[in-house]
Write a protein that holds these residues in place. Structure first.
Motif: not given
Length: 300
Positions: A264-276, A286-292
């Motif tokens: 069993l693998l437990t993966v913790e996934v975070g997110e950030r917003l890019s620069e616009p 320009a808009h920021p986009v979500r990145e994992f």
């Protein structure tokens, strides 16, 4: 994502490479697909601005999407213009990309309006065991799709003429050339002609090219990202190496549990917003986009 300043006058795919935009978790969701052969030229939307009657095209799209199916226009590469204009029948394919149900069924109609009566439950058409390789070369949607997609689809078509199609917009212009492999719904980005050949070779072996894989469209984008991070951790490039057991949101991201063989693998996934950023060649704001981002991968 790097801190490099990338000139905005560059095409969107060049800007994305310069910034180092990450690929994992960027494949738009699609468990089932309806592919329709539209051999004419395409405007910005292949179903609304082509040889298809716009009313029929819009009704085909609405009917498919209302059934949870993604519509996609396809056509052959380098077909001479007179032959495109003389299209007298319309091939279609229903693709099921859901895990354990992967299939392609083909059919043909003499009038595209007949597609409005096509059963969408997977009972119509003839089943095929052959894969299908589709490369976005939708120039009127974004110039990068043509500039980067055209060499890829031509190289694939030369090697696999019966299995290769140009297709309409797959999403993620900045990741051109984009390529999808059916029936598994493996969506790739930043694929060169040489890398596309490797994608085909690996697929025949039941494997993926992990560093070009945006995700499996039958999974949520979060599960796509978790699977990508698990592949990096384990080095396992088999298509069906992982099975999503659970996906749970929390204030800091998501916890995704994956079955990987007996572990069993437990993966913790975070997110950030890019620069616009300007995500397409046509974008003006320009808009920021979500990145994992990977947080951790734990074995149990």
């Amino acid at each position: 994502m790097t801190d490099t300043v990338v000139p905005e006058w560059l095409p969107c795919s060049d800007r994305a490479v310069g910034r180092g935009d990450p690929l994992p978790g960027t494949a738009g969701f699609g468990e089932r697909w309806l592919l329709v052969e539209v051999e004419s030229g395409w405007g910005r939307h292949a179903f609304f601005d082509s040889a298809l009657d716009p009313d029929v095209g819009s009704r085909i799209v609405a009917r498919a999407e209302g059934s949870g199916i993604r519509p996609l226009a396809i056509r052959r590469t380098r077909l001479r213009a007179p032959l495109r204009r003389q299209q007298a029948s319309w091939r279609w394919a229903l693709v099921d990309a859901r895990l354990g149900r992967e299939s392609i069924r083909w059919g043909r109609v003499d009038d595209p309006a007949d597609l409005l009566e096509l059963p969408l439950d997977g009972s119509a058409g003839e089943p095929s065991d052959a894969p299908l390789y589709a490369v976005c070369a939708h120039a009127r949607h974004d110039q990068c799709c043509a500039v980067r997609g055209r060499p890829v689809v031509e190289a694939l078509a030369a090697a696999h003429p019966e299995l290769t199609w140009e297709c309409s917009h797959l999403g993620g212009d900045r990741f051109a050339a984009t390529m999808i492999v059916f029936p598994h719904g493996l969506l790739y980005g930043r694929v060169s002609a040489a890398e596309a050949a490797t994608v085909v070779e690996r697929y025949a072996e039941g494997r993926v090219v992990a560093d070009r894989l945006r995700g499996r469209t039958s999974l949520t984008t979060i599960a796509q990202a978790a699977e990508a991070f698990a592949r990096t951790e384990t080095g396992d490039d088999r298509i069906d190496a992982f099975r999503v057991l659970s996906e749970r949101a929390h204030p800091h991201g998501w916890t995704v549990e994956l079955a990987h063989g007996d572990e069993l693998l437990t993966v913790e996934v975070g997110e950030r917003l890019s620069e616009p950023l300007l995500s397409t060649c046509a974008a003006t704001v320009a808009h920021p986009v979500r990145e994992f981002v990977p947080v951790s991968v734990a074995r149990a």
